[in-house]
Design a protein around this motif. Structure first.
Motif, short mmCIF file in Angstrom:
data_model
loop_
_atom_site.label_atom_id
_atom_site.label_comp_id
_atom_site.label_asym_id
_atom_site.label_seq_id
_atom_site.Cartn_x
_atom_site.Cartn_y
_atom_site.Cartn_z
N PRO A 55 0.89 -1.47 0.00
CA PRO A 55 0.00 -0.06 0.11
C PRO A 55 0.79 1.16 -0.14
O PRO A 55 1.68 1.37 0.58
N THR A 56 0.30 2.35 -0.74
CA THR A 56 1.29 3.57 -0.80
C THR A 56 1.01 4.28 0.44
O THR A 56 -0.15 4.40 0.96
N PRO A 57 1.93 4.76 0.90
CA PRO A 57 1.94 5.67 2.23
C PRO A 57 1.40 7.02 2.04
O PRO A 57 1.15 7.55 0.80
N GLU A 58 0.48 7.55 2.97
CA GLU A 58 -0.21 8.74 2.77
C GLU A 58 1.09 9.72 2.71
O GLU A 58 2.09 9.82 3.32
N PRO A 59 1.01 10.63 1.68
CA PRO A 59 2.15 11.95 1.63
C PRO A 59 1.80 12.83 2.63
O PRO A 59 0.91 12.98 3.34
N THR A 60 3.04 12.96 3.18
CA THR A 60 3.16 13.76 4.34
C THR A 60 3.42 15.07 4.00
O THR A 60 4.10 15.55 3.05
N PRO A 61 2.40 16.21 4.63
CA PRO A 61 2.42 17.54 4.38
C PRO A 61 3.85 18.31 4.46
O PRO A 61 4.55 17.61 5.45
N CYS A 62 4.05 19.12 3.87
CA CYS A 62 5.36 20.00 3.94
C CYS A 62 5.29 20.71 5.28
O CYS A 62 4.26 21.07 5.60
N ASP A 64 5.38 24.23 7.05
CA ASP A 64 5.02 25.58 6.75
C ASP A 64 6.16 26.35 7.50
O ASP A 64 5.95 26.87 8.67
N TRP A 65 7.34 26.71 7.02
CA TRP A 65 8.39 27.41 7.62
C TRP A 65 8.09 28.58 7.81
O TRP A 65 8.51 29.29 9.03
N ASP A 66 7.25 29.42 6.97
CA ASP A 66 6.96 30.95 7.50
C ASP A 66 6.06 30.71 8.71
O ASP A 66 6.40 31.65 9.61
N ALA A 67 5.33 29.89 8.91
CA ALA A 67 4.38 29.77 10.04
C ALA A 67 5.34 29.37 11.38
O ALA A 67 5.14 29.79 12.54
N ALA A 68 6.30 28.50 11.08
CA ALA A 68 7.28 28.04 11.87
C ALA A 68 7.95 29.55 12.55
O ALA A 68 8.15 29.38 13.76
N ARG A 69 8.44 30.08 11.66
CA ARG A 69 9.21 31.37 11.87
C ARG A 69 8.47 32.31 13.02
O ARG A 69 8.71 32.96 13.83
N ALA A 70 6.95 32.45 12.37
CA ALA A 70 6.12 33.33 13.07
C ALA A 70 5.74 33.00 14.37
O ALA A 70 5.59 33.70 15.51
N ALA A 71 5.56 31.49 14.55
CA ALA A 71 5.49 31.21 15.97
C ALA A 71 6.28 30.95 16.77
O ALA A 71 6.53 31.48 18.05
N ALA A 72 7.68 30.93 16.18
CA ALA A 72 9.02 31.33 17.09
C ALA A 72 8.94 32.79 17.54
O ALA A 72 9.40 32.86 18.65
N ASP A 73 8.82 33.57 16.66
CA ASP A 73 8.64 34.91 17.10
C ASP A 73 7.82 35.29 17.98
O ASP A 73 8.00 36.02 19.01
N THR A 90 -2.07 25.26 10.59
CA THR A 90 -0.88 24.65 9.51
C THR A 90 -1.58 23.18 9.10
O THR A 90 -2.22 22.59 10.06
N ALA A 91 -0.93 22.64 8.20
CA ALA A 91 -1.46 21.35 7.64
C ALA A 91 -1.15 20.39 8.62
O ALA A 91 -1.66 19.30 8.94
N ASP A 92 0.19 20.43 9.08
CA ASP A 92 0.87 19.44 10.13
C ASP A 92 1.36 20.26 11.35
O ASP A 92 2.39 20.60 11.37
#
Length: 107
Positions: A55-62, A64-73, A90-92
């Motif tokens: 079975p093919t695995p579900e694709p993992t969402p990328c 969101d580096w912009d959201a990661a930077r905003a959350a870190a700020d 975010t998606a993940d």
């Protein structure tokens, strides 16, 4: 008399040689060695069959580096609720939150 290599033989190989010898085969060891040889076509077929039926695995969402930077700020400003809101949108969220740790200032 020709010597036969028996590198890596198992107990089953020795048993097979003994049985073939008792059945009257003069080249029992050679037959066992021949059976132990690699079979590239058989191996390729097994690999292909396994990949076709896996079975093919579900694709993992990328991440969101912009959201990661905003959350870190937001965390750096002391606003944990804002950071949580950004991450949860975010998606993940889990992977984005993990990525946000790269941008959090530790003093």
């Amino acid at each position: 008399m020709r010597t036969i290599r028996r590198d890596g033989w198992t107990v089953a190989d020795y048993d097979s040689e003994q049985i073939l010898h008792e059945l009257g085969h003069r080249d029992a060891a050679a037959r066992v060695n021949r059976a132990r040889r690699r079979h590239p076509v058989r191996r390729a077929w097994r690999t292909l069959r396994t990949r076709l039926h896996r079975p093919t695995p579900e694709p993992t969402p990328c991440i969101d580096w912009d959201a990661a930077r905003a959350a870190a700020d937001a965390v750096n400003r002391g606003d944990g609720d804002e950071a949580d809101r950004i991450i949860q949108a975010t998606a993940d969220p889990r992977m984005t939150a993990f990525a946000a740790f790269r941008f959090i200032d530790v003093h």
